[in-house]
Design a protein around this motif. Structure first.
Motif, mmCIF file in Angstrom:
data_model
loop_
_atom_site.group_PDB
_atom_site.id
_atom_site.type_symbol
_atom_site.label_atom_id
_atom_site.label_comp_id
_atom_site.label_asym_id
_atom_site.label_seq_id
_atom_site.Cartn_x
_atom_site.Cartn_y
_atom_site.Cartn_z
ATOM 1 N N HIS A 72 0.730 -1.232 0.310
ATOM 2 C CA HIS A 72 0.311 -0.058 -0.551
ATOM 3 C C HIS A 72 0.911 1.042 0.413
ATOM 4 N N ALA A 195 -12.077 5.722 0.260
ATOM 5 C CA ALA A 195 -12.453 5.209 1.576
ATOM 6 C C ALA A 195 -13.702 4.870 1.759
ATOM 7 N N HIS A 221 -8.681 1.631 2.017
ATOM 8 C CA HIS A 221 -8.678 2.435 3.726
ATOM 9 C C HIS A 221 -9.553 1.746 4.068
ATOM 10 N N GLU A 224 -9.562 2.689 9.749
ATOM 11 C CA GLU A 224 -8.006 3.153 10.353
ATOM 12 C C GLU A 224 -8.255 4.119 11.541
ATOM 13 N N HIS A 258 -4.976 -0.960 7.040
ATOM 14 C CA HIS A 258 -4.538 -0.191 8.039
ATOM 15 C C HIS A 258 -5.292 -1.670 8.781
ATOM 16 N N ASP A 309 2.517 2.599 3.337
ATOM 17 C CA ASP A 309 1.641 4.276 2.912
ATOM 18 C C ASP A 309 2.657 5.253 2.173
#
Length: 440
Positions: A72, A195, A221, A224, A258, A309
């Motif tokens: 990621h 997300a 995502h 998180e 995450h 990330d």
């Protein structure tokens, strides 16, 4: 006596660590490469007697491992490294990152940022990365130019950008790119909704449909922060993972990034649905998002890979650091020193990432018939002396500065710590120019 077989490249090493079979360490072995593919892995003496190559490389103090897979990242954001540090996630995004992206992100920004990221990753032993960002066609161009491998994220987000106007525009452009490059040997593709808090149910439903039709990974995502979960409860009445379950998104194609805040029941659900997780320990710590309970998730049998990330939130694209941190955090959190062993951490950074991306038949381990995606780590330095166990050293002692050589598809991209396909000085100059613009 039989004639020797011809090979493109033969690499001899003190150790070869193929990742599979599990816990295998091959001493004084060689890898034979032909047409970008591993043809044989055998003792050095046998390699010398059975094969001949004009490109015979002896790495007598090195460990050879599969190329690392960064599960990621947002490569182009390397140009924003350190731009807005020491802030929580939503403040960082809303008041710093998103405004800068609105003003500056363009095809040129993405090209320069991605090439900079590729250079950093190659020097750190990364051969493949899973990306999510605007102008994915430019990311693909950069990857092809430098010779790496990448899973190109076809980003979808509810707000307009310089790249696309709305959900349909994001999807149309992304899927057109996938059609154009679907057979390219360096590229694979993921649908990449940003997300749950930035993509609507309508858009997510379309993505589920396309993912099923194309058998494509979905890279998102998820869970998180606590704020993300509270916001979902307020808006939808359920936690984000339950919302995705109701929309049909949970399944073998899901790469959930995450996954810091999970209940036991949610962990079991991920296992039941055969989802994958991209664990980003440094970013989670730096943004104060929390510590994912990776030891428990791995023990459940969930496929977990490791990602950095972006360099804007990490601030390094350093998979050695992520491996070490993942292992140490798992031990501290579980209270068990044997949680997430060195062998497991290496697998998270290699084969598990390939499994998540659906490319494990091509890369992720060193095996006959797989692509020669290879990283060499120099163990001759003071910091790595003495060495009782090379796998333990890779995770707990080595750093990206010890990476000496990198091959992708049998092509040498890092030669004795020097980039082959990229001009390091030119990339630094371009980054400096962007720094001046973003500071203006």
């Amino acid at each position: 006596m039989l004639d020797s077989l011809t090979a493109d490249t033969i690499i001899e090493a003190r150790w070869i660590i193929p990742v599979e079979p599990e816990k295998t360490i091959l001493s004084d072995h060689a890898i034979v490469i032909n047409h970008g593919v591993i043809q044989a892995i055998l003792p050095i003496s046998q390699a010398r007697s059975q094969f001949i190559s004009h490109n015979h490389i002896a790495l007598n103090h090195h460990a050879i491992i599969p190329g690392l897979i960064n599960l990621h990242t947002h490569a182009a954001m390397t140009l924003m490294r350190g731009l807005a540090d020491d802030l929580p996630l939503m403040e960082w995004l809303k008041y710093h990152i998103w405004p800068v992206e609105t003003r500056y992100v363009s095809a040129d920004f993405v090209l320069d940022g991605t090439l900079l990221a590729c250079a950093e990753m190659l020097k750190g032993g990364v051969t493949c990365f899973n990306d999510m960002y605007f102008f994915p066609e430019v990311t693909a161009k950069a990857v092809i130019e430098c010779g790496m491998r990448a899973a190109i994220g076809l980003i979808v987000i509810d707000f307009p950008s310089a790249y696309a106007n709305d959900t349909d525009d994001y999807l149309f452009k992304g899927l057109s790119l996938r059609d154009c490059y679907s057979q390219h040997p360096q590229l694979s593709f993921c649908l990449a909704p940003h997300a749950p808090y930035s993509v609507s149910d309508k858009a997510l439903t379309k993505i589920v449909t396309y993912a099923e039709q194309l058998d494509s990974p979905v890279h998102i995502h998820l869970h998180e922060t606590h704020d993300e979960i509270c916001s979902s409860l307020d808006t939808y009445g359920v936690r984000p993972i339950e919302r995705l379950r109701q929309l049909g998104m949970l399944g073998p194609n899901l790469i959930a990034v995450h996954m810091v805040h999970l209940t036991k029941e949610e962990g079991n659900l991920l296992k039941e649905q055969n989802c994958s997780i991209a664990h980003c320990p440094s970013s989670n710590l730096k943004l104060a998002s929390g510590i994912a309970r990776i030891a428990e998730l791995v023990a459940l049998g969930i496929n977990v890979g490791i990602g950095t990330d972006s360099a804007a939130s990490n601030n390094r694209l350093d998979m050695f650091e992520e491996m070490r941190l993942a292992a140490l955090l798992a031990k501290a959190q579980s209270g068990q020193a044997d949680a997430l062993s060195a062998h497991q951490a290496l697998r998270l950074a290699t084969l598990n990432g390939a499994i998540a991306l659906g490319i494990d038949k091509i890369t992720g381990s060193l095996a006959i018939g797989k692509a020669a995606d290879i990283t060499a780590v120099d163990f001759s330095t003071l910091a790595l002396s003495p060495c009782f166990n090379p796998v333990s050293h890779l995770v707990y002692a080595a750093s990206r500065e010890h990476v000496s050589h990198v091959w992708v598809r049998g092509k040498l991209l890092l030669d004795d710590r020097e980039l082959v396909t990229l001009n390091e000085r030119e990339l630094i100059n371009r980054a400096t120019q962007w720094q001046r613009r973003l500071n203006s």
